[in-house]
Design a protein around this motif. Structure first.
Motif, PDB file in Angstrom:
ATOM      1  N   UNK A 181     -15.261  23.866 -30.622  1.00  0.00           N
ATOM      2  CA  UNK A 181     -13.912  23.054 -30.112  1.00  0.00           C
ATOM      3  C   UNK A 181     -13.262  22.592 -31.372  1.00  0.00           C
ATOM      4  N   UNK A 182     -14.015  22.214 -32.377  1.00  0.00           N
ATOM      5  CA  UNK A 182     -13.278  21.794 -33.779  1.00  0.00           C
ATOM      6  C   UNK A 182     -14.203  22.386 -34.840  1.00  0.00           C
ATOM      7  N   UNK A 183     -13.418  22.816 -35.730  1.00  0.00           N
ATOM      8  CA  UNK A 183     -14.331  23.216 -37.249  1.00  0.00           C
ATOM      9  C   UNK A 183     -13.318  22.981 -38.500  1.00  0.00           C
ATOM     10  N   UNK A 184     -13.522  22.107 -39.181  1.00  0.00           N
ATOM     11  CA  UNK A 184     -12.633  21.800 -40.326  1.00  0.00           C
ATOM     12  C   UNK A 184     -13.570  21.467 -41.458  1.00  0.00           C
ATOM     13  N   UNK A 185     -13.300  22.100 -42.807  1.00  0.00           N
ATOM     14  CA  UNK A 185     -13.993  21.887 -43.969  1.00  0.00           C
ATOM     15  C   UNK A 185     -12.969  21.638 -45.132  1.00  0.00           C
ATOM     16  N   UNK A 186     -12.985  20.613 -45.741  1.00  0.00           N
ATOM     17  CA  UNK A 186     -12.137  20.405 -46.980  1.00  0.00           C
ATOM     18  C   UNK A 186     -13.022  20.278 -48.108  1.00  0.00           C
TER      19      UNK A 186
ATOM     20  N   UNK B 241     -16.173  17.764 -54.011  1.00  0.00           N
ATOM     21  CA  UNK B 241     -16.894  17.165 -52.859  1.00  0.00           C
ATOM     22  C   UNK B 241     -16.395  17.917 -51.435  1.00  0.00           C
ATOM     23  N   UNK B 242     -17.447  18.167 -50.662  1.00  0.00           N
ATOM     24  CA  UNK B 242     -17.069  19.017 -49.441  1.00  0.00           C
ATOM     25  C   UNK B 242     -17.246  18.173 -48.312  1.00  0.00           C
ATOM     26  N   UNK B 243     -16.274  18.119 -47.263  1.00  0.00           N
ATOM     27  CA  UNK B 243     -16.477  17.328 -46.312  1.00  0.00           C
ATOM     28  C   UNK B 243     -15.917  18.042 -44.907  1.00  0.00           C
ATOM     29  N   UNK B 244     -16.497  17.840 -43.710  1.00  0.00           N
ATOM     30  CA  UNK B 244     -15.986  18.561 -42.391  1.00  0.00           C
ATOM     31  C   UNK B 244     -16.448  18.075 -41.331  1.00  0.00           C
ATOM     32  N   UNK B 245     -15.992  18.644 -40.291  1.00  0.00           N
ATOM     33  CA  UNK B 245     -16.521  18.061 -38.967  1.00  0.00           C
ATOM     34  C   UNK B 245     -16.427  19.214 -38.142  1.00  0.00           C
ATOM     35  N   UNK B 246     -17.226  19.388 -37.213  1.00  0.00           N
ATOM     36  CA  UNK B 246     -17.352  20.294 -36.287  1.00  0.00           C
ATOM     37  C   UNK B 246     -18.012  19.612 -34.796  1.00  0.00           C
TER      38      UNK B 246
END
Lengths: 90, 282
Positions: free
Chosen positions: B196-201, B215-220
């Motif tokens: 439903x959601x997947x982002x990686x910055x 730095x790596x950060x994300x949400x899933x």
């Protein structure tokens, strides 16, 4: 599990410091990021206590197992399951 | 079974000294591309023997054969999940056949095998730990995922990236990593999910002597079942953070380390970490 208090402190810091604390999508301050991540990995990664299952001399292949049983006059213990027990996903 | 009776030292000792221990994955043994015809025939024979003798013939089960290959007993997994129950079953079989203790027939070895990879591939080790509940199993799940050079270079970023530079990773790459972030459940297939959601910055924190820290950060957020083909799967929600270290222009691979900052499956929490294997240990 990560001790709740430590997670709580990071979260409070995160909320308290707002935008200056959070850059991009990273919820941990840059100055703590390496240490925080390394500590988390040390806590969660598999330890010897998680590997008791690997202390068994598992045999590979049913033919081989039955041959060994005959040769050494031992019963054969067969565990059937679905998935991937080597990954802990079954 | 893995985190329970099959990890108990009394049981592992007994299996090593009195039995020929083997585990058989129904998933692999019903796949013609993985398992030979002879092995599949022997596998079918397990269930046929049990049915012929009117014994339980389930797929998730313990079967014990005598040394001549005749089925002695079979127990559904729920009847041997308790350590004491499996211990008594093993003791009973040892007594019945008068088995004498002997040496271990095969040396124990790590059961999770690292996949073969090109030297330019980055091997990521995933480990997930969960407290039992909400349909999850106790213990730890671990697996490897390979990122090829093209994939990991997107994480590393362009050669001239400077502190403060930030970029969003392609959704496909983020999902190829996030897809393994779920607790151990009966639904073992990582492809059985809906995102439903997947982002990686990625964002460069520092560059010193040609070595950058990113730095790596994300949400899933994804649905993943408790059992295979679950029609009402539970939701995995996770915030992931960490970093990578990379020496510009180096022939070595980047070091990647990620962890869930928060992760839930349904109402329960779990922890997941991801770390690249040291190239020298391959």
């Amino acid at each position: 599990m990560l001790p709740k208090i430590r997670l709580g402190l990071v979260a409070i810091g995160w909320l308290a410091c707002g935008g200056s604390f959070v850059l991009g999508a990273t919820p941990v301050a840059d100055s703590f990021l390496v240490k925080w991540t390394d500590r988390r990995i040390a806590q969660v990664r598999p330890k010897a206590a998680d590997k008791g299952f690997e202390n068994v001399g598992w045999v590979s292949g049913l033919r081989h197992a039955f041959d060994l049983g005959r040769e050494h006059k031992r019963p054969i213990f067969v565990f059937t399951y679905s998935g991937h027990i080597d990954q802990g996903r079954c | 079974m893995r985190a329970g009776p099959l990890s108990d030292p009394r049981i592992t000792k007994m299996l090593n000294e009195y039995f020929v221990p083997i585990y058989v994955s129904n998933t692999d043994y019903t796949d013609e591309e993985i398992t030979s015809a002879e092995e599949r025939a022997l596998y079918d024979q397990i269930f046929a023997s049990a049915r012929k003798m009117n014994k339980p013939a389930g797929l998730v089960q313990v079967y014990i054969f005598d040394s001549k290959g005749n089925l002695s007993t079979s127990k559904h997994v729920k009847d041997v999940l308790e350590v004491e129950n499996l211990l008594s079953l093993l003791r009973e079989q040892i007594r019945q056949y008068g088995v004498q203790p002997g040496k271990m027939l095969e040396a124990p070895k790590p059961q999770l095998v690292r996949p073969l990879s090109e030297t330019s591939d980055l091997l990521l080790h995933f480990a997930t730990r969960v407290e039992p509940g909400n349909g999850t199993w106790p213990g730890i799940a671990e697996e490897f995922v390979r990122l090829n050079r093209q994939d990991w270079q997107q994480l590393v970023g362009p050669p001239d990236a400077e502190p403060g530079n930030e970029w969003e990773l392609p959704k496909e790459l983020a999902e190829s990593i996030f897809t393994r972030i779920y607790p151990p459940t009966g639904a073992y297939d990582p492809d059985e999910h809906v995102f439903h959601k997947s982002s990686l910055t990625a964002r460069v924190i520092s560059v010193e002597d040609g070595t950058r820290i990113v730095a790596l950060g994300g949400e899933m957020s994804m649905d993943h079942g408790i059992r295979p083909r679950d029609t009402s799967p539970s939701r995995v929600n996770a915030v992931v953070t960490g970093y990578l270290r990379y020496k510009n222009g180096a022939s070595s691979l980047p070091q990647i380390r990620l962890s869930t900052f928060s992760a839930t499956y349904g109402d329960g929490r779990f922890d997941n970490v991801i770390y690249s294997e040291d190239v020298t240990t391959r």
